[in-house]
Design a protein around this motif. Sequence first.
Motif, PDB file in Angstrom:
ATOM      1  N   PRO A 101       0.601  -0.837   0.207  1.00  0.00           N
ATOM      2  CA  PRO A 101       0.149   0.004  -0.005  1.00  0.00           C
ATOM      3  C   PRO A 101       1.356   1.454  -0.381  1.00  0.00           C
ATOM      4  O   PRO A 101       1.732   1.299   0.433  1.00  0.00           O
ATOM      5  CB  PRO A 101      -0.728  -0.145   0.882  1.00  0.00           C
ATOM      6  N   PRO A 102       0.221   2.204  -0.118  1.00  0.00           N
ATOM      7  CA  PRO A 102       1.398   3.997  -0.679  1.00  0.00           C
ATOM      8  C   PRO A 102       1.989   4.189   0.851  1.00  0.00           C
ATOM      9  O   PRO A 102       1.259   3.982   2.069  1.00  0.00           O
ATOM     10  CB  PRO A 102       0.379   4.856  -0.898  1.00  0.00           C
ATOM     11  N   GLN A 103       2.375   4.330   0.847  1.00  0.00           N
ATOM     12  CA  GLN A 103       3.620   4.565   2.144  1.00  0.00           C
ATOM     13  C   GLN A 103       3.981   5.942   2.229  1.00  0.00           C
ATOM     14  O   GLN A 103       5.219   6.790   0.923  1.00  0.00           O
ATOM     15  CB  GLN A 103       4.871   3.657   2.018  1.00  0.00           C
ATOM     16  N   GLU A 104       4.088   6.513   2.904  1.00  0.00           N
ATOM     17  CA  GLU A 104       4.462   8.059   3.217  1.00  0.00           C
ATOM     18  C   GLU A 104       5.491   8.296   3.588  1.00  0.00           C
ATOM     19  O   GLU A 104       5.738   8.164   4.823  1.00  0.00           O
ATOM     20  CB  GLU A 104       3.221   8.864   4.214  1.00  0.00           C
ATOM     21  N   ILE A 105       6.175   9.312   2.783  1.00  0.00           N
ATOM     22  CA  ILE A 105       7.833   9.420   2.980  1.00  0.00           C
ATOM     23  C   ILE A 105       8.398  10.496   3.177  1.00  0.00           C
ATOM     24  O   ILE A 105       7.487  11.571   2.609  1.00  0.00           O
ATOM     25  CB  ILE A 105       8.789   8.012   2.159  1.00  0.00           C
ATOM     26  N   LEU A 106       9.260  11.268   3.226  1.00  0.00           N
ATOM     27  CA  LEU A 106       9.412  12.370   3.002  1.00  0.00           C
ATOM     28  C   LEU A 106      11.156  12.121   2.657  1.00  0.00           C
ATOM     29  O   LEU A 106      12.021  11.568   2.659  1.00  0.00           O
ATOM     30  CB  LEU A 106      10.262  12.860   4.603  1.00  0.00           C
ATOM     31  N   THR A 107      10.761  12.768   1.169  1.00  0.00           N
ATOM     32  CA  THR A 107      12.115  12.910   0.173  1.00  0.00           C
ATOM     33  C   THR A 107      12.868  13.675   1.057  1.00  0.00           C
ATOM     34  O   THR A 107      13.371  13.980   1.788  1.00  0.00           O
ATOM     35  CB  THR A 107      12.016  13.659  -0.999  1.00  0.00           C
ATOM     36  N   LYS A 108      14.408  12.721   0.135  1.00  0.00           N
ATOM     37  CA  LYS A 108      15.613  14.253   0.540  1.00  0.00           C
ATOM     38  C   LYS A 108      15.768  15.446   0.545  1.00  0.00           C
ATOM     39  O   LYS A 108      16.476  16.034   1.161  1.00  0.00           O
ATOM     40  CB  LYS A 108      16.975  13.677  -0.392  1.00  0.00           C
ATOM     41  N   ASP A 109      14.733  16.302  -0.173  1.00  0.00           N
ATOM     42  CA  ASP A 109      14.218  17.635  -0.410  1.00  0.00           C
ATOM     43  C   ASP A 109      13.557  18.138   0.323  1.00  0.00           C
ATOM     44  O   ASP A 109      12.365  19.302  -0.288  1.00  0.00           O
ATOM     45  CB  ASP A 109      14.361  17.656  -1.857  1.00  0.00           C
ATOM     46  N   ALA A 110      13.248  17.413   1.307  1.00  0.00           N
ATOM     47  CA  ALA A 110      12.039  17.447   2.037  1.00  0.00           C
ATOM     48  C   ALA A 110      10.243  18.096   1.025  1.00  0.00           C
ATOM     49  O   ALA A 110       9.770  18.797   1.971  1.00  0.00           O
ATOM     50  CB  ALA A 110      12.201  19.163   2.615  1.00  0.00           C
ATOM     51  N   VAL A 111      10.162  17.123   0.678  1.00  0.00           N
ATOM     52  CA  VAL A 111       8.928  16.846   0.122  1.00  0.00           C
ATOM     53  C   VAL A 111       8.646  15.467   0.717  1.00  0.00           C
ATOM     54  O   VAL A 111       8.373  15.101   1.017  1.00  0.00           O
ATOM     55  CB  VAL A 111       9.398  16.522  -1.468  1.00  0.00           C
ATOM     56  N   THR A 112       7.360  15.478   1.108  1.00  0.00           N
ATOM     57  CA  THR A 112       6.451  14.731   1.531  1.00  0.00           C
ATOM     58  C   THR A 112       5.230  14.102   0.151  1.00  0.00           C
ATOM     59  O   THR A 112       4.613  14.551  -0.950  1.00  0.00           O
ATOM     60  CB  THR A 112       5.423  14.853   2.319  1.00  0.00           C
ATOM     61  N   ALA A 113       5.614  12.386   0.031  1.00  0.00           N
ATOM     62  CA  ALA A 113       4.744  11.963  -1.150  1.00  0.00           C
ATOM     63  C   ALA A 113       4.681  10.626  -0.921  1.00  0.00           C
ATOM     64  O   ALA A 113       4.915  10.272   0.721  1.00  0.00           O
ATOM     65  CB  ALA A 113       6.426  11.969  -2.201  1.00  0.00           C
ATOM     66  N   GLN A 114       3.236   9.786  -1.422  1.00  0.00           N
ATOM     67  CA  GLN A 114       3.380   8.719  -1.021  1.00  0.00           C
ATOM     68  C   GLN A 114       3.189   7.762  -2.095  1.00  0.00           C
ATOM     69  O   GLN A 114       3.313   8.027  -3.535  1.00  0.00           O
ATOM     70  CB  GLN A 114       1.634   8.764  -0.768  1.00  0.00           C
ATOM     71  N   VAL A 194       3.147   6.817  -7.461  1.00  0.00           N
ATOM     72  CA  VAL A 194       3.870   8.357  -6.690  1.00  0.00           C
ATOM     73  C   VAL A 194       3.047   9.531  -5.916  1.00  0.00           C
ATOM     74  O   VAL A 194       2.892   9.523  -7.497  1.00  0.00           O
ATOM     75  CB  VAL A 194       5.146   9.097  -7.340  1.00  0.00           C
ATOM     76  N   ARG A 195       2.754   9.457  -5.403  1.00  0.00           N
ATOM     77  CA  ARG A 195       1.307  10.619  -5.175  1.00  0.00           C
ATOM     78  C   ARG A 195       2.160  12.030  -4.577  1.00  0.00           C
ATOM     79  O   ARG A 195       3.150  11.537  -3.560  1.00  0.00           O
ATOM     80  CB  ARG A 195       0.086  10.126  -4.773  1.00  0.00           C
ATOM     81  N   ILE A 196       2.112  13.149  -4.847  1.00  0.00           N
ATOM     82  CA  ILE A 196       2.606  14.184  -4.254  1.00  0.00           C
ATOM     83  C   ILE A 196       1.661  15.377  -3.967  1.00  0.00           C
ATOM     84  O   ILE A 196       0.043  14.995  -4.717  1.00  0.00           O
ATOM     85  CB  ILE A 196       2.980  15.363  -5.283  1.00  0.00           C
ATOM     86  N   PRO A 197       1.152  15.988  -3.156  1.00  0.00           N
ATOM     87  CA  PRO A 197       0.620  17.017  -3.136  1.00  0.00           C
ATOM     88  C   PRO A 197       0.248  18.045  -3.820  1.00  0.00           C
ATOM     89  O   PRO A 197       0.270  17.707  -4.231  1.00  0.00           O
ATOM     90  CB  PRO A 197       1.584  17.712  -1.812  1.00  0.00           C
ATOM     91  N   VAL A 198      -1.002  18.218  -3.530  1.00  0.00           N
ATOM     92  CA  VAL A 198      -1.689  19.082  -4.988  1.00  0.00           C
ATOM     93  C   VAL A 198      -1.036  20.431  -4.482  1.00  0.00           C
ATOM     94  O   VAL A 198      -0.791  20.665  -6.075  1.00  0.00           O
ATOM     95  CB  VAL A 198      -3.156  19.019  -4.639  1.00  0.00           C
ATOM     96  N   ALA A 199      -0.933  20.995  -3.883  1.00  0.00           N
ATOM     97  CA  ALA A 199       0.169  22.277  -4.289  1.00  0.00           C
ATOM     98  C   ALA A 199       1.399  22.171  -5.019  1.00  0.00           C
ATOM     99  O   ALA A 199       1.703  22.506  -5.433  1.00  0.00           O
ATOM    100  CB  ALA A 199       0.267  22.716  -2.912  1.00  0.00           C
ATOM    101  N   MET A 200       2.309  21.123  -4.824  1.00  0.00           N
ATOM    102  CA  MET A 200       3.181  20.962  -5.066  1.00  0.00           C
ATOM    103  C   MET A 200       2.879  20.306  -6.718  1.00  0.00           C
ATOM    104  O   MET A 200       3.362  21.128  -7.643  1.00  0.00           O
ATOM    105  CB  MET A 200       3.912  19.733  -4.360  1.00  0.00           C
ATOM    106  N   GLN A 201       2.019  19.698  -7.145  1.00  0.00           N
ATOM    107  CA  GLN A 201       1.966  19.376  -7.997  1.00  0.00           C
ATOM    108  C   GLN A 201       1.079  20.594  -8.935  1.00  0.00           C
ATOM    109  O   GLN A 201       1.810  20.763 -10.578  1.00  0.00           O
ATOM    110  CB  GLN A 201       0.627  18.649  -8.141  1.00  0.00           C
ATOM    111  N   ARG A 202       0.461  21.764  -8.288  1.00  0.00           N
ATOM    112  CA  ARG A 202       0.586  23.108  -8.928  1.00  0.00           C
ATOM    113  C   ARG A 202       2.033  24.024  -9.046  1.00  0.00           C
ATOM    114  O   ARG A 202       1.881  24.624 -10.539  1.00  0.00           O
ATOM    115  CB  ARG A 202      -1.004  23.942  -8.226  1.00  0.00           C
TER     116      ARG A 202
END
Length: 283
Positions: A101-114, A194-202
């Motif tokens: 299942p999608p895991q919530e992670i914090l990338t190296k550049d401080a971006v939250t993604a699933q 890979v799912r990223i926040p809506v604000a990041m997508q915009r």
Amino acid sequence: MDAQRETPKKNTTEHLLADRREGIGVCGWVLVSLSFCLVLITFPISIWACIKVIREYERAVVFLLGHILSKKAKGPGLILILPCTDKFIKVDLRTVTCKIPPQEILTKDAVTAQVGGVLYYRMYSAVSAVANIADVHSATFLWAQTTLRNVLSTQSLAQLLAAREEMAHSIQVILDSATEHWGIKVARVEIKDVRIPVAMQRAMAAKAEAAQRARAKVVAAEGEMSASKALKQASMVLTESPAGLHLHYLQMLTTLAAENNSTIVFPLPINMLEGLGRKNRGG
């Protein structure tokens, strides 16, 4: 002939007894002998309870008084299980598909993604899968989740989006080395989405749109520059050859006449217009 038939039967029985007697002690040997006698006394009714069928893709780990019989799995085909002393566990050797299942992670550049994935694995050692771990499927699933988070959290968002195959291979190598003593072989790992926040997508969409507009402006500027150079070259040619301008007029007239137009423009030579202008000024 009867003696020859009895000899293989006797040797087979002795082999089974020796196989089962290994490591179980005197009391265990007595219990095994009693089980054999019970089977012989109640034959042929007991044979249906003692014979088990193992399919081609299965293996059976047989325990004799708590000890793994012959230290290897049985099957496929028919196996003999003695009542009261034997216990067996079936193991499926087919490839198992496990959805992470999608895991919530914090990338190296401080971006939250699933990030989710799919795991493909199979058992290659039934004895290790039964004797070394209580629930091999649950352990493999949980270890895959942990490894997915640990590996992807060391990557930036750009690497996460562009290098999925390389990261999936790294996860596969780590899982394979960790589950080897469980009798598990990891065949493949895929990062599904890979799912990223809506604000990041915009923000990414706006950045991509700005880059596309900048490229369009550069292309337009290059086109205008090319057109200007072509016009400059054409003007230089017409300046050197005035007759070329009249030929251009005639060609334009031919083009206009070929269409269904109600008005036809007749261009006048420039020299004639210049002469009329001088007469007007002189008058």
